[in-house]
Scaffold this motif. Structure first.
Motif, mmCIF file in Angstrom:
data_model
loop_
_atom_site.group_PDB
_atom_site.id
_atom_site.type_symbol
_atom_site.label_atom_id
_atom_site.label_comp_id
_atom_site.label_asym_id
_atom_site.label_seq_id
_atom_site.Cartn_x
_atom_site.Cartn_y
_atom_site.Cartn_z
ATOM 1 N N TYR A 368 0.904 -1.078 0.082
ATOM 2 C CA TYR A 368 -0.131 -0.029 -0.240
ATOM 3 C C TYR A 368 0.732 1.282 -0.006
ATOM 4 C CZ TYR A 368 -3.462 -3.479 1.189
ATOM 5 O OH TYR A 368 -4.305 -4.446 1.285
ATOM 6 N N ASP A 370 1.628 4.564 1.101
ATOM 7 C CA ASP A 370 1.613 5.737 2.196
ATOM 8 C C ASP A 370 1.836 6.877 1.969
ATOM 9 O OD1 ASP A 370 1.619 7.136 4.812
ATOM 10 O OD2 ASP A 370 1.992 5.163 5.698
ATOM 11 N N SER A 379 0.615 -2.335 5.308
ATOM 12 C CA SER A 379 -0.529 -1.909 5.882
ATOM 13 C C SER A 379 -1.355 -0.606 5.244
ATOM 14 C CB SER A 379 -0.303 -1.201 7.752
ATOM 15 O OG SER A 379 0.296 -2.202 8.292
ATOM 16 N N ARG A 380 -2.686 -0.618 5.405
ATOM 17 C CA ARG A 380 -3.477 0.414 4.733
ATOM 18 C C ARG A 380 -3.123 1.797 5.154
ATOM 19 N NH1 ARG A 380 -8.747 -1.456 1.960
ATOM 20 N NH2 ARG A 380 -8.320 -3.825 1.464
ATOM 21 N N PRO A 381 -3.202 2.611 4.576
ATOM 22 C CA PRO A 381 -3.080 4.182 5.063
ATOM 23 C C PRO A 381 -4.327 4.352 6.212
ATOM 24 C CG PRO A 381 -3.798 4.347 2.909
ATOM 25 C CD PRO A 381 -3.408 2.994 3.158
ATOM 26 N N GLN A 382 -4.060 5.022 7.022
ATOM 27 C CA GLN A 382 -5.041 5.251 8.217
ATOM 28 C C GLN A 382 -6.259 6.489 7.903
ATOM 29 O OE1 GLN A 382 -5.771 3.139 10.675
ATOM 30 N NE2 GLN A 382 -4.314 1.907 9.332
ATOM 31 N N PHE A 563 -5.747 9.179 -1.616
ATOM 32 C CA PHE A 563 -5.276 7.940 -0.596
ATOM 33 C C PHE A 563 -6.620 7.983 0.339
ATOM 34 C CE2 PHE A 563 -1.090 9.533 -2.114
ATOM 35 C CZ PHE A 563 -0.869 8.391 -2.575
ATOM 36 N N ASP A 564 -7.191 6.586 0.413
ATOM 37 C CA ASP A 564 -8.278 6.541 1.164
ATOM 38 C C ASP A 564 -8.145 5.159 1.714
ATOM 39 O OD1 ASP A 564 -10.890 5.776 2.087
ATOM 40 O OD2 ASP A 564 -11.904 7.394 0.595
ATOM 41 N N PRO A 565 -8.422 4.885 3.155
ATOM 42 C CA PRO A 565 -8.396 3.560 3.460
ATOM 43 C C PRO A 565 -9.192 2.691 3.085
ATOM 44 C CG PRO A 565 -8.328 5.195 5.204
ATOM 45 C CD PRO A 565 -8.614 5.947 4.061
ATOM 46 N N GLU A 566 -10.482 3.051 2.441
ATOM 47 C CA GLU A 566 -11.458 2.091 2.000
ATOM 48 C C GLU A 566 -11.261 1.783 0.498
ATOM 49 O OE1 GLU A 566 -13.950 0.987 3.738
ATOM 50 O OE2 GLU A 566 -12.967 2.141 5.350
ATOM 51 N N PRO A 568 -7.617 1.993 -1.087
ATOM 52 C CA PRO A 568 -6.236 2.375 -1.049
ATOM 53 C C PRO A 568 -5.437 2.005 -2.248
ATOM 54 C CG PRO A 568 -6.738 -0.169 -0.046
ATOM 55 C CD PRO A 568 -7.750 0.556 -0.397
ATOM 56 N N THR A 570 -2.564 0.802 -4.346
ATOM 57 C CA THR A 570 -2.067 -0.541 -4.231
ATOM 58 C C THR A 570 -1.074 -0.950 -5.140
ATOM 59 O OG1 THR A 570 -4.147 -1.381 -3.068
ATOM 60 C CG2 THR A 570 -2.612 -3.067 -3.478
#
Length: 580
Positions: A368, A370, A379-382, A563-566, A568, A570
């Motif tokens: 992902y 960041d 890890s996905r961005p928060q 960038f969006d956690p939903e 991401p 990638t």
């Protein structure tokens, strides 16, 4: 005028300028190299535009010199007097019991006619040449096709016409998709063909005559016997760059010059180059996967575009393949694994066999992007965020942390982004790099550029439309059949194909991803080849710098990555675990 003549020379029965008449009356010219002993032999044929009378050493001087220096076995066991660019050396094949036939394609070298590459007429010509060779008294009736690049690419199309006597093909670094594999990367026009036609084709067009080269072997004009005026030459050839520039979408023009792989049913050896970004890789991978043949093999190597074909490794592989299918020798080829890889390390290649492509044991790994650390993370961005860059600048680079263990990446990759543009379009140039523990980029020998990144991908955002049935998570497949302009400032999802690669990275090294709006440049000392127009800066000759295709008011833009956690951003990469 009768041009054909024969002689015995260097242990071969040679016929120069043999006449092969096509169904429309045009007579193509071929050189034929046979064993001196009477008999019937299988045929290795090539058909192409580079002039059978032009010596490799003369037409491609710096490529020849580098092969002599770096691959001495490629130029041993032969006088090299009969060496031609991208086709087999008859001195390595005739003593092995083959007839070698080299045909100058219509409009090139010693063959008259209108010079138009890869179209239906060329396919029909090749088909007729194959059937002509099979019917000759010195032929067993079994014909195999072999050669590099152009002499590989047209094998796909010739095979799709299904000549009765075509027994096998060896496509060495040869594309099959006229749009996606080299001329319009992700929809973006590549200017290679313009320079290629100027440097490698116009120079040996039939009719250049007295202004062109003379054969070292026959003393005849390589592009003769007649000499045409410049106006006659221009009217007798297609302007490829103009035709492609005027066709941004995938039209019948490109389809005619591509191949329906379901019609390729002969035994097939497809050989790709890990460093073939731009032309000499994708077609071989996709061709191997898509060909309908039930007997097909994939080989992948590194090194320069031309030399591995002539090495002991390359020639031995080709001979085993053709000996089995053209001579019927029980040489073990029936047990050859379907995939033969020269696995790339930083300092060497290691031979390994596999059963399929992509590798079934691939651990497809999502990295992902960041926006805060500019890392490639597991890890996905928060948080929701954005990153902007100017397309014609350096772009933005994301990197993994130092690898904790030695890691192999072998296969295709893909990148999914949410983007917006300040204009109605955006071009994406995606580069995978390797960085050493000190942060220095590691480059690799490419097919043409000696300092290439790990691999690349491209996409024009207005041509982001996918073909769902042909797309895979690791290899998006774009239709390129319509333009969908962007509304400035509005986010869109794009999926970008990244061409296959292979490398084993040591612990402590990093994988990097750069996203920008122009061609990659390494910033190091540039390299040159005598048959290429411009110095090479990392992409070889495969540049995207036509101002008509890429007007600055559209493509010198500001691009925003969202960038969006939903949803991401990638990067999907092929991590290869060790065999258990």
């Amino acid at each position: 005028m009768n041009q054909e003549r024969s002689e015995i020379r260097d242990g071969m029965q040679i016929t120069w300028d043999a006449a092969i008449q096509m169904d429309d009356g045009v007579v193509l010219r071929a050189d034929i190299f046979r064993p001196v002993d009477a008999g019937r032999y299988p045929v290795i044929m090539s058909y192409g535009p580079y002039g059978k009378g032009l010596a490799f050493q003369d037409g491609y001087r710096t490529a020849w010199q580098s092969m002599e220096r770096d691959y001495p076995d490629a130029v041993t066991g032969t006088s090299n007097a009969y060496a031609n660019w991208e086709v087999v050396d008859p001195e390595k094949w005739v003593p092995h019991g083959y007839v070698v036939v080299r045909v100058d394609s219509r409009g090139a070298g010693r063959s008259p006619g209108y010079l138009c590459h890869n179209n239906h007429r060329e396919q029909k010509d090749y088909h007729e040449c194959i059937e002509w060779a099979a019917a000759q008294p010195w032929s067993t009736g079994k014909v195999g096709l072999n050669g590099i690049s152009y002499y590989g690419a047209n094998q796909w199309r010739a095979a799709a016409t299904q000549p009765l006597h075509l027994a096998a093909i060896c496509v060495w670094e040869g594309w099959h998709d006229n749009y996606r594999d080299g001329n319009r990367h992700g929809g973006i026009l590549c200017t290679f063909r313009k320079n290629w036609q100027d440097m490698q084709v116009k120079t040996v067009q039939h009719g250049v005559g007295e202004r062109g080269a003379t054969s070292r072997l026959t003393g005849e004009l390589a592009c003769g016997p007649e000499t045409l005026t410049n106006d006659e030459l221009v009217s007798n050839r297609e302007d490829m760059h103009h035709e492609m520039l005027s066709r941004a979408l995938l039209t019948d023009y490109y389809k005619e010059r591509s191949v329906d792989l379901t019609k390729v049913q002969v035994p097939l050896l497809s050989a790709a180059n890990w460093g073939g970004q731009g032309l000499h890789a994708r077609g071989n991978f996709e061709g191997f996967i898509g060909a309908a043949s039930t007997q097909k093999w994939l080989e992948v190597h590194g090194g320069s575009h031309w030399a591995p074909f002539y090495t002991d490794y390359g020639v031995a592989l080709q001979k085993r393949f053709f000996d089995y299918f053209l001579k019927g020798e029980n040489n073990g080829w029936q047990d050859q694994p379907k995939v033969q890889l020269q696995v790339r390390h930083l300092d060497r290649y290691v031979l390994r066999y596999e059963d399929e492509w992509p590798l079934a044991r691939t651990a497809w790994t999502s990295l992902y992007l960041d926006p805060h650390t500019l890392q490639l993370s597991d890890s996905r961005p928060q948080f929701v965020s954005t990153v902007q860059y100017r397309a014609m600048g350096k772009g933005v680079t994301f990197m993994t942390p130092p690898l904790s263990v030695d890691t192999e990446f072998t296969g295709p990759s893909s990148l999914t982004l949410i983007i917006s543009s300040s204009t109605a379009d955006a071009d994406f140039f995606v580069v995978l790099h390797v960085f050493d523990p000190a942060g220095n980029e590691v480059t690799f020998q490419g097919a043409l550029d000696p300092k290439a990144p790990l691999t690349q991908g491209w996409l024009r955002a207005s041509q982001r439309k996918l073909e769902p049935d042909r797309s895979r998570p690791y290899r998006p497949f774009h239709s390129h059949d319509e333009s969908q302009p962007l509304e400035p400032g509005v986010p869109y999802e794009v999926d970008i194909e990244i061409w296959p690669t292979c490398v084993v990275l040591p612990k402590g090294y990093r994988l990097g991803l750069t996203i920008m709006g122009r061609d990659y440049e390494h910033g190091l000392e540039q390299s040159t080849l005598s048959n290429m127009k411009n110095p090479m800066k990392g992409c070889g000759p495969f540049l995207h710098d036509d101002p008509v295709d890429r007007p600055s008011e559209i493509f010198d833009n500001i691009v925003t990555l969202h960038f969006d956690p939903e949803r991401p951003a990638t990067l999907l990469v092929p991590v290869i675990p060790e065999r258990s």
